[in-house]
Enzyme design. Sequence first.
Site, PDB file in Angstrom:
ATOM      1  N   ASP A 139       0.855  -1.189   0.000  1.00 46.42           N
ATOM      2  CA  ASP A 139       0.000   0.000   0.000  1.00 46.42           C
ATOM      3  C   ASP A 139       0.885   1.230   0.000  1.00 46.42           C
ATOM      4  O   ASP A 139       1.964   1.233   0.620  1.00 46.42           O
ATOM      5  CB  ASP A 139      -0.913   0.012   1.234  1.00 46.42           C
ATOM      6  CG  ASP A 139      -1.981  -1.070   1.180  1.00 46.42           C
ATOM      7  OD1 ASP A 139      -2.317  -1.498   0.066  1.00 46.42           O
ATOM      8  OD2 ASP A 139      -2.466  -1.489   2.246  1.00 46.42           O
ATOM      9  N   ASP A 156      -7.137  -1.525  -4.284  1.00 48.47           N
ATOM     10  CA  ASP A 156      -8.152  -1.189  -3.289  1.00 48.47           C
ATOM     11  C   ASP A 156      -9.165  -0.198  -3.848  1.00 48.47           C
ATOM     12  O   ASP A 156     -10.377  -0.338  -3.646  1.00 48.47           O
ATOM     13  CB  ASP A 156      -7.495  -0.591  -2.040  1.00 48.47           C
ATOM     14  CG  ASP A 156      -6.612  -1.595  -1.316  1.00 48.47           C
ATOM     15  OD1 ASP A 156      -6.833  -2.811  -1.492  1.00 48.47           O
ATOM     16  OD2 ASP A 156      -5.704  -1.166  -0.584  1.00 48.47           O
TER      17      ASP A 156
END
Length: 236
Positions: A139, A156
């Site tokens: 991330d 995401d």
Amino acid sequence: MQAAGGAPLSGAGPARPGNRARRIALLVVVATVIYALDQVSKFLVVKFLEHEEPLTVVPGALVLTVIRNAGAAFSIGTGMTIVFTVIALTVVVAIVRTARQLRSLPWAITLGLLLGGAVGNLTDRIFRSPAPFQGHVVDFIQAFPVTRFPVFNVADSAIVCGGVLAVFLAWRGYQIDGTRQTEEETSGSGAEQAAEPAGHESRAEARGEVPEQTLEQTREQTREQAGDRSRERADG
């Protein structure tokens, strides 16, 4: 055409294999683009930004900072990597199976977003450290750091957008097979059924058809009138 439960569907027509093939092709293109953006962006940030200071792109709004996420999207459920790997595999299989009925343009885009995002994060879980099928997802996108919103990635974002679109399409009555179910059609069908008995009576009157009870009353009145005339003649 009606759905299995009897609710009418608009726009339903003969299935065209060519139309289905184009929708599936669109799904694959969207999924491929999302997957490529996700993997390329992760490769670049790991190569140039990991173990470095966070990079501010837009002050107060967008910061790039690399973290390794063992949980689900937005760092939810850390420590359940195997569980989320199995869930991601299940989602991918479900989308592939659903695509066999796909004839809707909006649903092709929606499923493409979900598939591309799911496969993007699944790739990390399978191939990244610390172990196969237990890999941590990369991330790196931090939006509005002051809000402490969880760090996320392209996959995401695609999953969230696909989920929102799926809810919207279901709410508006858009079906995966290209048909659409609306409240107006359902209520209109009920109104037509309620008006049907009255319509039958009107058509019967127009054809001169009279209910059996009315005929019996007419015969009784005729007999009474005939009896009255007979008594009048006898009195005269």
